[in-house]
Scaffold this active site. Structure first.
Site, mmCIF file in Angstrom:
data_model
loop_
_atom_site.group_PDB
_atom_site.id
_atom_site.type_symbol
_atom_site.label_atom_id
_atom_site.label_comp_id
_atom_site.label_asym_id
_atom_site.label_seq_id
_atom_site.Cartn_x
_atom_site.Cartn_y
_atom_site.Cartn_z
ATOM 1 N N ARG A 98 2.273 4.888 -1.133
ATOM 2 C CA ARG A 98 2.347 5.417 -1.718
ATOM 3 C C ARG A 98 3.682 6.539 -2.647
ATOM 4 N NH1 ARG A 98 0.818 9.643 2.706
ATOM 5 N NH2 ARG A 98 2.028 7.838 3.765
ATOM 6 N N ASN B 97 -7.926 0.340 -4.047
ATOM 7 C CA ASN B 97 -7.425 1.518 -5.740
ATOM 8 C C ASN B 97 -8.856 2.064 -5.497
ATOM 9 O OD1 ASN B 97 -4.904 1.595 -4.582
ATOM 10 N ND2 ASN B 97 -4.282 0.327 -6.328
ATOM 11 N N CYS C 162 0.029 2.616 -10.943
ATOM 12 C CA CYS C 162 -1.523 1.940 -10.473
ATOM 13 C C CYS C 162 -2.603 1.922 -10.585
ATOM 14 C CB CYS C 162 -0.896 2.288 -8.660
ATOM 15 S SG CYS C 162 0.901 1.230 -8.413
ATOM 16 N N PHE D 104 0.885 -0.952 0.308
ATOM 17 C CA PHE D 104 -0.203 -0.286 -0.257
ATOM 18 C C PHE D 104 1.103 1.735 0.126
ATOM 19 C CE2 PHE D 104 -1.870 -3.259 2.110
ATOM 20 C CZ PHE D 104 -3.846 -3.377 1.489
#
Length: 429
Positions: free
Chosen positions: A146, A203, A255, A144
């Site tokens: 960023r 997402n 993504c 997960f």
């Protein structure tokens, strides 16, 4: 513990370095020999804040090294993280799983009994079940991260999710992450299918939230309302929250766009296309915002880009990264150029990647220099340095003081007070 990480892109390289940082011996593996050579020398092949320091520290202490052999990886450790890409398949919305399949197939003949293969790549639900019989044990542990915060998100994640089929495999992963769990990080243990879905569901939700506020921006533009005030007001509701409610030119990167498309494709394969049909509109809204940014720039250019110079501030899909994959900023820049403008792009970190992918655009190493002679300036990626630009100083170098704030990142009254004609997505004139 002795771990291997297969695939050394944004996910894999950071995961390898951070696993060494918490005390494990780690071997990173990739087929790209140039990338492996760079990493082994302590040179980060991409921009990620904090990563070069973690990389250098763990190369120096000997806990981290790199290679190109899956056989060596199998001999090195008993826990193998699969971190290769799953891009959109050419000509389809489906995920391309060739790299995942190649890693699992390449490792399998060399694995020792009891070895655990742990998928971190984002994959369609059912992938783990399909691959399970080819290796001694298989788990799924979605990431997960960023971009721009990848080191922080690896060392101090908001949760750890593992999809396992035995208590023994779960214990192995608890041992891997023991230093992180010791800080109180939530642990979610489930089956592999649920773990696979957690990633794509997360997402999809984030993409939906972004497209929701951008849909509201379309309504605001038609009615004279202000989407930034609207977002702030609804964000006070704890059930909604204000994160990911910034209207602008939309999401991009490697993504969200491909993951929501792959999710739709997989749902169709399962006969459940109607369950995620809304993701088609999420995608459409996102693309429309790019077109709207071009429309606003054209309006400021007098209705046509022919013979004009346009500056686009930003090339990466988000700040604090050099990643240009599916970048809204570059989509806008290329669309404007296609209509006849001379387009100059600036970005603090992404110029080299952008130039390699789009050599027909012009590039400038300095933001204010990029604005020289511009008839329109478009802020397309919300880097902090753009917020610090002096509108009076920039006005001195442009051909016309016309600005599109496609990220709602600037103090527009200050720019207007300095004599700029300004347009912004979802905001009245």
């Amino acid at each position: 513990m002795r771990l291997t990480v297969i695939g050394t892109g944004y996910l894999g390289a950071v995961h390898a370095a951070c696993m060494a940082e918490i005390g494990h011996e780690v071997l990173g593996v990739d087929v790209d020999e140039a990338k492996i050579a760079a990493l082994a020398e302590g040179r980060a092949p991409f921009y990620e804040p904090g990563f070069p320091e973690v990389l250098a520290r763990n190369l120096e202490n000997g806990r981290l090294r790199f290679g190109t052999s899956l056989a060596e990886a199998a001999a090195f450790g008993d826990v193998h993280f699969v971190c290769v890409g799953t891009p959109q398949r050419p000509g389809s919305h489906a995920a391309d799983l060739r790299y995942v399949d190649a890693v699992v197939g390449g490792l399998a003949p060399h694995l020792r009994p009891g070895a655990l293969v742990v998928g971190k790549s984002t994959v369609p639900v059912g992938t783990a079940a399909r691959l399970a019989g080819s290796v001694p044990a298989l788990a799924w542990n979605p990431e997960f991260l960023r971009e721009g915060f990848a080191v922080e998100d690896t060392l101090r994640p908001d949760r750890l999710v593992v999809g396992v089929t035995s208590a023994a495999d779960e214990q192995v992963l608890r041992d891997v992450y023991a230093p992180i769990l010791a800080t109180g990080t939530p642990w979610v243990s489930t089956d592999p299918a649920t773990a696979e879905l957690v990633k794509v569901a997360a997402n999809s939700f984030l993409a939906t939230k972004i497209s929701f506020i951008n849909a509201m921006a379309e309504i605001c533009e038609a009615t004279g309302a202000d989407v930034t005030t609207l977002a702030s007001a609804i964000g006070y509701d704890a059930r909604i929250g204000n994160r990911f409610l910034r209207a602008g030119v939309g999401f991009g990167g490697g993504c969200l766009p491909k993951d929501i498309r792959a999710f739709r494709h997989r749902a169709s394969e399962l006969g459940l296309a109607d369950s995620v049909r809304f993701l088609h509109e999420v995608d459409e809204i996102n693309q429309r915002r790019r077109t709207r940014a071009v429309d606003l720039a054209r309006e400021l250019a007098g209705g046509s880009f022919a013979g004009t110079s346009v500056t686009v501030l930003g090339a990466t899909f988000k700040p604090d990264s050099d990643d240009i994959r599916d970048s809204p900023a570059l989509a806008v820049a290329n669309a404007i150029r296609a209509e006849g403008a001379r387009v100059t792009v600036h970005d603090p970190q992404g110029i080299d990647n952008a130039r390699a992918a789009y050599p027909d655009l012009d590039y400038s190493p300095k933001a204010q220099k990029a604005c020289e002679g511009a008839h329109v300036v478009v802020l397309a990626t919300e880097w902090a340095e753009y917020r610090e630009l002096d509108p009076a100083a920039v006005r001195e170098v442009v051909a016309a003081p016309a600005l599109v704030d496609a990220r709602n990142a600037l103090d527009l009254p200050v720019w207007r007070a300095a004599g700029w004609e300004v347009r912004a997505l979802g905001r009245s004139l």
